[in-house]
Design a protein around this motif. Structure first.
Motif, PDB file in Angstrom:
ATOM      1  N   MET A   1       0.851  -1.192   0.000  1.00  0.00           N
ATOM      2  CA  MET A   1       0.000   0.000   0.000  1.00  0.00           C
ATOM      3  C   MET A   1       0.881   1.233   0.000  1.00  0.00           C
ATOM      4  SD  MET A   1      -3.163   0.790   2.526  1.00  0.00           S
ATOM      5  CE  MET A   1      -2.227   1.456   3.862  1.00  0.00           C
ATOM      6  N   SER A   2       0.618   2.159  -0.879  1.00  0.00           N
ATOM      7  CA  SER A   2       1.466   3.343  -0.934  1.00  0.00           C
ATOM      8  C   SER A   2       0.598   4.594  -0.989  1.00  0.00           C
ATOM      9  CB  SER A   2       2.349   3.275  -2.171  1.00  0.00           C
ATOM     10  OG  SER A   2       1.543   3.066  -3.290  1.00  0.00           O
ATOM     11  N   THR A   3       0.398   5.207   0.135  1.00  0.00           N
ATOM     12  CA  THR A   3      -0.363   6.458   0.165  1.00  0.00           C
ATOM     13  C   THR A   3       0.424   7.466   0.995  1.00  0.00           C
ATOM     14  OG1 THR A   3      -1.557   5.699   2.088  1.00  0.00           O
ATOM     15  CG2 THR A   3      -2.641   5.380  -0.023  1.00  0.00           C
ATOM     16  N   SER A   4       0.253   8.718   0.622  1.00  0.00           N
ATOM     17  CA  SER A   4       1.002   9.749   1.319  1.00  0.00           C
ATOM     18  C   SER A   4       0.326  10.114   2.638  1.00  0.00           C
ATOM     19  CB  SER A   4       1.113  10.987   0.419  1.00  0.00           C
ATOM     20  OG  SER A   4      -0.186  11.356  -0.010  1.00  0.00           O
ATOM     21  N   SER A   5      -1.021   9.969   2.675  1.00  0.00           N
ATOM     22  CA  SER A   5      -1.756  10.334   3.876  1.00  0.00           C
ATOM     23  C   SER A   5      -1.556   9.296   4.979  1.00  0.00           C
ATOM     24  CB  SER A   5      -3.240  10.442   3.522  1.00  0.00           C
ATOM     25  OG  SER A   5      -3.992  10.619   4.687  1.00  0.00           O
ATOM     26  N   PRO A   6      -1.393   9.753   6.224  1.00  0.00           N
ATOM     27  CA  PRO A   6      -1.208   8.785   7.309  1.00  0.00           C
ATOM     28  C   PRO A   6      -2.447   7.928   7.552  1.00  0.00           C
ATOM     29  CG  PRO A   6      -1.391  11.028   8.150  1.00  0.00           C
ATOM     30  CD  PRO A   6      -1.330  11.122   6.667  1.00  0.00           C
ATOM     31  N   THR A   7      -3.622   8.546   7.396  1.00  0.00           N
ATOM     32  CA  THR A   7      -4.851   7.760   7.517  1.00  0.00           C
ATOM     33  C   THR A   7      -5.612   7.842   6.197  1.00  0.00           C
ATOM     34  OG1 THR A   7      -5.895   9.695   8.489  1.00  0.00           O
ATOM     35  CG2 THR A   7      -5.184   7.973  10.021  1.00  0.00           C
ATOM     36  N   SER A   9      -8.197   7.557   3.224  1.00  0.00           N
ATOM     37  CA  SER A   9      -9.660   7.549   3.231  1.00  0.00           C
ATOM     38  C   SER A   9     -10.166   6.205   2.708  1.00  0.00           C
ATOM     39  CB  SER A   9     -10.187   8.675   2.352  1.00  0.00           C
ATOM     40  OG  SER A   9      -9.892   8.385   1.000  1.00  0.00           O
ATOM     41  N   ASP A  10     -11.433   5.955   2.959  1.00  0.00           N
ATOM     42  CA  ASP A  10     -12.041   4.719   2.459  1.00  0.00           C
ATOM     43  C   ASP A  10     -11.945   4.658   0.938  1.00  0.00           C
ATOM     44  OD1 ASP A  10     -12.648   4.184   5.033  1.00  0.00           O
ATOM     45  OD2 ASP A  10     -14.813   4.419   4.847  1.00  0.00           O
ATOM     46  N   ALA A  11     -12.172   5.813   0.300  1.00  0.00           N
ATOM     47  CA  ALA A  11     -12.142   5.853  -1.165  1.00  0.00           C
ATOM     48  C   ALA A  11     -10.758   5.463  -1.687  1.00  0.00           C
ATOM     49  CB  ALA A  11     -12.522   7.243  -1.657  1.00  0.00           C
ATOM     50  N   ASP A  12      -9.709   5.976  -1.022  1.00  0.00           N
ATOM     51  CA  ASP A  12      -8.335   5.626  -1.425  1.00  0.00           C
ATOM     52  C   ASP A  12      -8.097   4.126  -1.268  1.00  0.00           C
ATOM     53  OD1 ASP A  12      -7.800   8.250  -1.936  1.00  0.00           O
ATOM     54  OD2 ASP A  12      -6.879   8.646   0.030  1.00  0.00           O
ATOM     55  N   LEU A  13      -8.536   3.616  -0.121  1.00  0.00           N
ATOM     56  CA  LEU A  13      -8.315   2.195   0.165  1.00  0.00           C
ATOM     57  C   LEU A  13      -9.071   1.303  -0.811  1.00  0.00           C
ATOM     58  CD1 LEU A  13      -8.514   2.367   4.066  1.00  0.00           C
ATOM     59  CD2 LEU A  13      -6.475   1.868   2.721  1.00  0.00           C
ATOM     60  N   VAL A  14     -10.292   1.702  -1.123  1.00  0.00           N
ATOM     61  CA  VAL A  14     -11.081   0.914  -2.079  1.00  0.00           C
ATOM     62  C   VAL A  14     -10.399   0.931  -3.447  1.00  0.00           C
ATOM     63  CG1 VAL A  14     -13.278   0.824  -3.346  1.00  0.00           C
ATOM     64  CG2 VAL A  14     -13.297   1.172  -0.886  1.00  0.00           C
ATOM     65  N   ALA A  15      -9.920   2.118  -3.847  1.00  0.00           N
ATOM     66  CA  ALA A  15      -9.242   2.230  -5.147  1.00  0.00           C
ATOM     67  C   ALA A  15      -8.015   1.323  -5.190  1.00  0.00           C
ATOM     68  CB  ALA A  15      -8.853   3.676  -5.405  1.00  0.00           C
ATOM     69  N   LEU A  16      -7.258   1.312  -4.103  1.00  0.00           N
ATOM     70  CA  LEU A  16      -6.060   0.460  -4.042  1.00  0.00           C
ATOM     71  C   LEU A  16      -6.440  -1.022  -4.058  1.00  0.00           C
ATOM     72  CD1 LEU A  16      -4.000   2.469  -1.403  1.00  0.00           C
ATOM     73  CD2 LEU A  16      -3.317   2.055  -3.768  1.00  0.00           C
ATOM     74  N   ALA A  17      -7.468  -1.355  -3.276  1.00  0.00           N
ATOM     75  CA  ALA A  17      -7.905  -2.759  -3.224  1.00  0.00           C
ATOM     76  C   ALA A  17      -8.414  -3.224  -4.587  1.00  0.00           C
ATOM     77  CB  ALA A  17      -8.989  -2.925  -2.164  1.00  0.00           C
ATOM     78  N   ASP A  21      -4.396  -4.456  -4.169  1.00  0.00           N
ATOM     79  CA  ASP A  21      -3.545  -4.187  -3.008  1.00  0.00           C
ATOM     80  C   ASP A  21      -4.140  -4.867  -1.765  1.00  0.00           C
ATOM     81  OD1 ASP A  21      -2.182  -3.086  -0.818  1.00  0.00           O
ATOM     82  OD2 ASP A  21      -1.772  -1.225  -1.906  1.00  0.00           O
ATOM     83  N   GLY A  22      -3.511  -5.951  -1.362  1.00  0.00           N
ATOM     84  CA  GLY A  22      -3.995  -6.722  -0.214  1.00  0.00           C
ATOM     85  C   GLY A  22      -3.898  -5.962   1.097  1.00  0.00           C
ATOM     86  N   ASP A  23      -2.870  -5.120   1.211  1.00  0.00           N
ATOM     87  CA  ASP A  23      -2.701  -4.351   2.450  1.00  0.00           C
ATOM     88  C   ASP A  23      -3.848  -3.346   2.625  1.00  0.00           C
ATOM     89  OD1 ASP A  23      -0.401  -5.698   2.996  1.00  0.00           O
ATOM     90  OD2 ASP A  23       0.929  -4.163   2.162  1.00  0.00           O
ATOM     91  N   ALA A  24      -4.269  -2.744   1.524  1.00  0.00           N
ATOM     92  CA  ALA A  24      -5.385  -1.793   1.587  1.00  0.00           C
ATOM     93  C   ALA A  24      -6.661  -2.509   2.012  1.00  0.00           C
ATOM     94  CB  ALA A  24      -5.579  -1.129   0.224  1.00  0.00           C
ATOM     95  N   ALA A  25      -6.857  -3.696   1.461  1.00  0.00           N
ATOM     96  CA  ALA A  25      -8.030  -4.498   1.846  1.00  0.00           C
ATOM     97  C   ALA A  25      -7.966  -4.839   3.331  1.00  0.00           C
ATOM     98  CB  ALA A  25      -8.082  -5.760   1.002  1.00  0.00           C
TER      99      ALA A  25
END
Lengths: 190, 120
Positions: A1-7, A9-17, A21-25
């Motif tokens: 998972m590679s995001t600049s934000s420390p937390t 958002s759900d939208a970011d995580l869904v996009a990664l998943a 991206d297993g870590d985002a899931a």
């Protein structure tokens, strides 16, 4: 998972998943496991069944993530899946219970005294929750166990905030009556 | 008193960290197949496959627009089904069978080519 934000958002995580991206899931599961469990427990009233249903619901959700049209509203979407799975399981369980004798606790394990106490207190809570309606259970569990706001609950359970507050008020009142004063002292936060 | 939250720690599925980790691992394992498929979704073939429906729709749209455009052009040129093929041939500088081919499907391309060769 590679995001600049420390937390993220759900939208970011869904996009990664959605890109595999297993870590985002994983983060999504950890973020909403308790809430999904609360919804499942609200419907089923049984902890073990609620955990099983919750697990199934997450597997299904991750499998059908493309169906989540608004990734920023992942939470309500996830709660709908959890509730539907729980309702299906509830129907199945009722049919099963009428057709065969339900076995006693399947996995009785030897546990230390602390685990026994925890299990007993958990069982008392479950019993007290059984006296509430499904929606009261969902509201009180989401609010008091997972810290959801009335706004979030209203969105996820498709009701008004006022209704959510009413359900919480009644649920707490009934639980306190059923649990009794000694139990309440045990529950008091330190 | 009713403002105080009820303590559901004893029902919280995440309190038993080991059990919770097992659940998360099981979910992750069960979803690993679909995650792997999504990761593989980056290849050009899968990309095209994913876009096949919009591509077909776009191709159909282009086809309809082309047909409509060709009809308009033919009408603008004063060419329709009633126009004698001799006139068309004269205008286009082509042979009669060639003009018939342009106006209808009655004459085959072979006829047009053979006749064209004979007249020239």
């Amino acid at each position: 998972m590679s995001t600049s934000s420390p937390t993220p958002s759900d939208a970011d995580l869904v996009a990664l998943a959605l890109r595999g991206d297993g870590d985002a899931a994983d983060v999504l599961v950890r973020r909403y496991y308790r809430a999904a469990f609360a919804v499942a427990l609200g419907v089923l009233g049984n902890r073990q069944d609620a955990e099983d249903v919750c697990q199934e619901a997450f597997v299904k959700a991750l499998d059908r993530l493309e169906d989540c049209r608004d990734p920023s509203r992942f939470a309500p979407w996830m709660m709908t899946i959890a509730r539907n799975r729980a309702l299906s399981y509830h129907t199945y369980r009722r049919i099963r219970e009428t057709s065969e004798l339900r076995p006693e606790i399947a996995e009785a394990k030897d546990s230390p005294a602390e685990d026994a106490t925890r299990a007993e207190l958990g069982a008392r809570l479950e019993a007290a929750l059984a006296g509430l309606t499904a929606v009261q259970r969902e509201v009180v569990l989401l609010h008091d166990m997972d810290g959801w706001t009335h706004g979030q609950i209203a969105e996820a359970l498709q009701m008004t905030e006022v209704r959510s507050r009413q359900h919480l008020f009644v649920a707490r009142k009934l639980l306190r009556e059923r649990l009794g004063l000694p139990m309440l002292k045990e529950y008091t936060h330190e | 008193m009713n403002e105080d939250p009820i303590d559901f720690t004893f029902l919280d599925p995440t309190v038993d960290a080991a059990a919770f980790e097992r659940r998360v691992s099981q979910i992750r394992f069960a979803a690993s197949g679909v995650m792997a498929r999504r990761r593989a979704g980056g290849t050009p073939f899968v990309f095209v496959a994913r876009w096949r429906a919009p591509l077909i729709a776009a191709l159909l749209l282009v086809t309809f627009i082309s047909i409509a455009l060709l009809r308009t052009v033919r009408v603008d040129a004063g060419l329709d089904a009633d126009t004698p093929s001799d006139e068309v041939a004269e205008v286009l500088g082509a042979t009669t069978p060639m003009s018939e081919l342009l106006l209808s499907t009655a004459a085959s391309p072979t006829d047009a080519l053979l006749d064209g060769g004979m007249t020239q």
